[in-house]
Write an enzyme that holds these catalytic residues in place. Structure first.
Site, PDB file in Angstrom:
ATOM      1  N   CYS A 123      38.733  46.701  42.032  1.00 24.36           N
ATOM      2  CA  CYS A 123      37.620  46.094  41.782  1.00 24.36           C
ATOM      3  C   CYS A 123      36.332  46.945  42.229  1.00 24.36           C
ATOM      4  O   CYS A 123      35.166  46.854  41.705  1.00 24.36           O
ATOM      5  CB  CYS A 123      37.453  44.878  41.932  1.00 24.36           C
ATOM      6  N   HIS A 256      30.196  43.370  41.775  1.00 28.28           N
ATOM      7  CA  HIS A 256      31.584  43.097  40.998  1.00 28.28           C
ATOM      8  C   HIS A 256      31.386  41.382  40.396  1.00 28.28           C
ATOM      9  O   HIS A 256      31.159  40.557  41.309  1.00 28.28           O
ATOM     10  CB  HIS A 256      32.604  43.455  41.916  1.00 28.28           C
ATOM     11  N   ASN A 286      36.528  38.418  35.090  1.00 31.54           N
ATOM     12  CA  ASN A 286      36.697  39.540  35.847  1.00 31.54           C
ATOM     13  C   ASN A 286      37.468  40.678  35.135  1.00 31.54           C
ATOM     14  O   ASN A 286      38.664  40.538  34.962  1.00 31.54           O
ATOM     15  CB  ASN A 286      37.579  39.154  37.169  1.00 31.54           C
TER      16      ASN A 286
HETATM   17  N1  ACO Z   1      43.306  24.654  36.575  1.00 37.60           N
HETATM   18  C1  ACO Z   1      43.352  23.635  37.218  1.00 37.60           C
HETATM   19  N2  ACO Z   1      43.520  23.413  38.443  1.00 37.60           N
HETATM   20  C2  ACO Z   1      44.014  24.775  39.043  1.00 37.60           C
HETATM   21  C3  ACO Z   1      43.968  25.966  38.504  1.00 37.60           C
HETATM   22  C4  ACO Z   1      43.374  25.977  37.267  1.00 37.60           C
HETATM   23  N3  ACO Z   1      43.442  27.099  36.588  1.00 37.60           N
HETATM   24  N4  ACO Z   1      44.170  26.894  39.411  1.00 37.60           N
HETATM   25  C5  ACO Z   1      44.393  26.330  40.603  1.00 37.60           C
HETATM   26  N5  ACO Z   1      44.341  24.884  40.323  1.00 37.60           N
HETATM   27  C6  ACO Z   1      44.685  23.809  41.445  1.00 37.60           C
HETATM   28  C7  ACO Z   1      45.497  24.352  42.535  1.00 37.60           C
HETATM   29  O1  ACO Z   1      46.878  24.001  42.187  1.00 37.60           O
HETATM   30  C8  ACO Z   1      45.065  23.236  43.711  1.00 37.60           C
HETATM   31  O2  ACO Z   1      45.632  21.957  43.423  1.00 37.60           O
HETATM   32  P1  ACO Z   1      46.035  21.262  44.739  1.00 37.60           P
HETATM   33  O3  ACO Z   1      44.831  20.860  45.271  1.00 37.60           O
HETATM   34  O4  ACO Z   1      46.753  19.975  43.876  1.00 37.60           O
HETATM   35  O5  ACO Z   1      47.238  22.008  45.361  1.00 37.60           O
HETATM   36  C9  ACO Z   1      43.450  23.068  43.481  1.00 37.60           C
HETATM   37  O6  ACO Z   1      43.369  23.697  42.136  1.00 37.60           O
HETATM   38  C10 ACO Z   1      42.680  23.930  44.437  1.00 37.60           C
HETATM   39  O7  ACO Z   1      43.041  25.491  44.394  1.00 37.60           O
HETATM   40  P2  ACO Z   1      42.619  26.413  45.118  1.00 37.60           P
HETATM   41  O8  ACO Z   1      43.344  27.799  45.213  1.00 37.60           O
HETATM   42  O9  ACO Z   1      42.396  25.988  46.715  1.00 37.60           O
HETATM   43  O10 ACO Z   1      41.194  26.353  44.500  1.00 37.60           O
HETATM   44  P3  ACO Z   1      39.725  27.023  44.906  1.00 37.60           P
HETATM   45  O11 ACO Z   1      38.854  26.032  45.103  1.00 37.60           O
HETATM   46  O12 ACO Z   1      40.164  27.985  46.117  1.00 37.60           O
HETATM   47  O13 ACO Z   1      39.408  28.101  43.715  1.00 37.60           O
HETATM   48  C11 ACO Z   1      39.603  30.392  43.006  1.00 37.60           C
HETATM   49  C12 ACO Z   1      40.416  28.916  43.179  1.00 37.60           C
HETATM   50  C13 ACO Z   1      38.667  30.066  41.919  1.00 37.60           C
HETATM   51  C14 ACO Z   1      40.620  31.585  42.752  1.00 37.60           C
HETATM   52  C15 ACO Z   1      38.899  30.811  44.313  1.00 37.60           C
HETATM   53  O14 ACO Z   1      39.754  30.484  45.447  1.00 37.60           O
HETATM   54  C16 ACO Z   1      38.134  31.901  44.251  1.00 37.60           C
HETATM   55  O15 ACO Z   1      37.037  31.870  43.747  1.00 37.60           O
HETATM   56  N6  ACO Z   1      38.417  33.057  45.045  1.00 37.60           N
HETATM   57  C17 ACO Z   1      38.071  34.171  44.735  1.00 37.60           C
HETATM   58  C18 ACO Z   1      38.911  35.012  44.273  1.00 37.60           C
HETATM   59  C19 ACO Z   1      38.799  35.837  43.033  1.00 37.60           C
HETATM   60  O16 ACO Z   1      37.449  35.525  42.401  1.00 37.60           O
HETATM   61  N7  ACO Z   1      39.398  36.572  42.860  1.00 37.60           N
HETATM   62  C20 ACO Z   1      39.369  37.408  41.407  1.00 37.60           C
HETATM   63  C21 ACO Z   1      39.984  38.772  42.015  1.00 37.60           C
HETATM   64  S1  ACO Z   1      39.637  39.444  43.586  1.00 37.60           S
HETATM   65  C22 ACO Z   1      38.230  40.264  43.342  1.00 37.60           C
HETATM   66  O17 ACO Z   1      37.746  40.509  42.119  1.00 37.60           O
HETATM   67  C23 ACO Z   1      37.421  40.467  44.570  1.00 37.60           C
END
Ligand code: ACO
Length: 329
Positions: A123, A256, A286
């Site tokens: 990225c 990004h 993304n």
């Molecule tokens: N729909 C519904 N529920 C979901 C989904 C979905 N698509 N995905 C995960 N969940 C659930 C999980 O199973 C979990 O359930 P549980 O509590 O029963 O176990 C709950 O949601 C919370 O999951 P987390 O992974 O803790 O959710 P979080 O609040 O961290 O959000 C996310 C996840 C959006 C990926 C977040 O961590 C984030 O924004 N991370 C940044 C990473 C990113 O943006 N990556 C992109 C690529 S990296 C880059 O480009 C730099």
């Protein structure tokens, strides 16, 4: 004693390309639901800010999207393809193991002879590629470079993993970077830390006619989130300082486009007001190396970024890699 004037590079053209198939959250939720994978528009929107993404059909590759974005950037500045003497494509989803996607874009543009190569920094790829092109212009190796970010991340997603498959989209963005006697690119800073390679990766390869490892993207979302915000803040400050300026001199922040919460947190930490942060993650999701030039093209074409504005472009991603380019339009 004669002195040689410094050569700068300026962004003179911008362009982008998106695949035809628009997939809204509602469409994705329905498609995943049919396969027993539960998610919702509310969850995707609240956690990521994403409303929709574009997904490429099988025949549309990174080089196809990259060449379309390149043509749009050339049209923007009225430049003919044969004026281009350098092509760099940032991609983690190349058409082939080799030749490079940049060589395929060169062929599609109907030109030959100039150097063409890919940069792989996930990225952060576009800011890496822009920095390399700037250096090659500054040392006289090139006068008009095409710098392209092009991705088809939909090909490396595990569509049964709701934690990652809702986050990404396909697309490409490009700029024409030309030699000039005025800046241009004011400063750039690049970083990497391979100790974090396991946080975000597609740890597969082809070997002896088979896929070795996993061909799908895996991610520790929360760890990525925390690292991304602190890295973007730190490198943003470092880059304005290298330009002899301050954060108050940033007219537009184009980070990004990973997640709205990362964009907002970075803007807050850096001290750039929300209305000065360009956001397209809602529209494109993304798109990895394509996200910064796609967002840049959007904000230039809708009239937000204008001549004289100073724009901070920022990438962060797998590797880990991160970097910023501070550029005056
Ligand atoms: N729909 C519904 N529920 C979901 C989904 C979905 N698509 N995905 C995960 N969940 C659930 C999980 O199973 C979990 O359930 P549980 O509590 O029963 O176990 C709950 O949601 C919370 O999951 P987390 O992974 O803790 O959710 P979080 O609040 O961290 O959000 C996310 C996840 C959006 C990926 C977040 O961590 C984030 O924004 N991370 C940044 C990473 C990113 O943006 N990556 C992109 C690529 S990296 C880059 O480009 C730099």
């Amino acid at each position: 004693m004669s002195s040689t004037a410094r050569v700068y590079s300026r962004i003179v053209g911008v362009g982008s390309a998106l695949p035809e198939r628009l997939v809204t959250n509602a469409m994705l939720v329905a498609e995943l639901g049919e396969r027993g994978i539960e998610t919702s528009d509310d969850w995707i929107l609240a956690r990521t800010g994403i409303s929709q993404r574009y997904i490429a059909s099988p025949e549309v590759t990174s080089s196809v999207l990259g060449a379309r974005a390149a043509r749009a950037a050339l049209d923007y500045c009225g430049m003919a393809p044969d004026a281009i003497d350098l092509i760099i494509v940032a991609t983690s989803t190349p058409d082939y193991v080799f030749p490079s996607t940049a060589c395929l874009v060169q062929r599609d543009l109907g030109i030959s002879g100039c150097p063409a190569f890919d940069v792989q920094a996930v990225c952060s790829g576009f800011v890496y590629a822009l920095t390399v092109a700037d250096a090659l212009i500054a040392n006289g190796s090139a006068k008009n470079a095409l710098v392209i970010g092009a991705e088809v991340f939909s090909r490396i997603l595990d569509w049964s993993d709701r934690g990652t498959c809702v986050l990404f989209g396909d697309g490409a963005g490009a700029v024409v970077l030309s030699a000039s006697d005025r800046p241009g690119i004011l400063a750039s800073k690049l970083h990497a830390d391979g100790r974090h390679e396991g946080l975000l990766r597609t740890a597969g390869n082809v070997s002896h006619g088979a896929i070795v490892g996993t061909p799908f993207l895996t991610m520790d979302g929360q760890a990525v989130f925390k690292l991304a915000v602190s890295m973007l803040d730190q490198v943003g400050r470092e880059t304005v300082q290298a330009a002899g300026l301050t954060v108050a001199d940033i007219d537009w922040l184009v980070p990004h486009q990973a997640n709205i919460r990362i964009l907002q947190a970075t803007g807050r930490k850096l001290g750039v007001p929300a209305e000065r942060v360009v956001v397209t993650v809602d529209q494109h999701a993304n798109t990895s190396a394509a996200s910064v030039p796609l967002a840049l093209d959007t904000a230039v074409r809708d009239g937000r970024i204008r001549e004289g504005h100073r724009v901070m472009l920022q990438g962060v991603g797998g590797g880990f890699t991160w970097g910023s380019v501070f550029v005056q339009f």
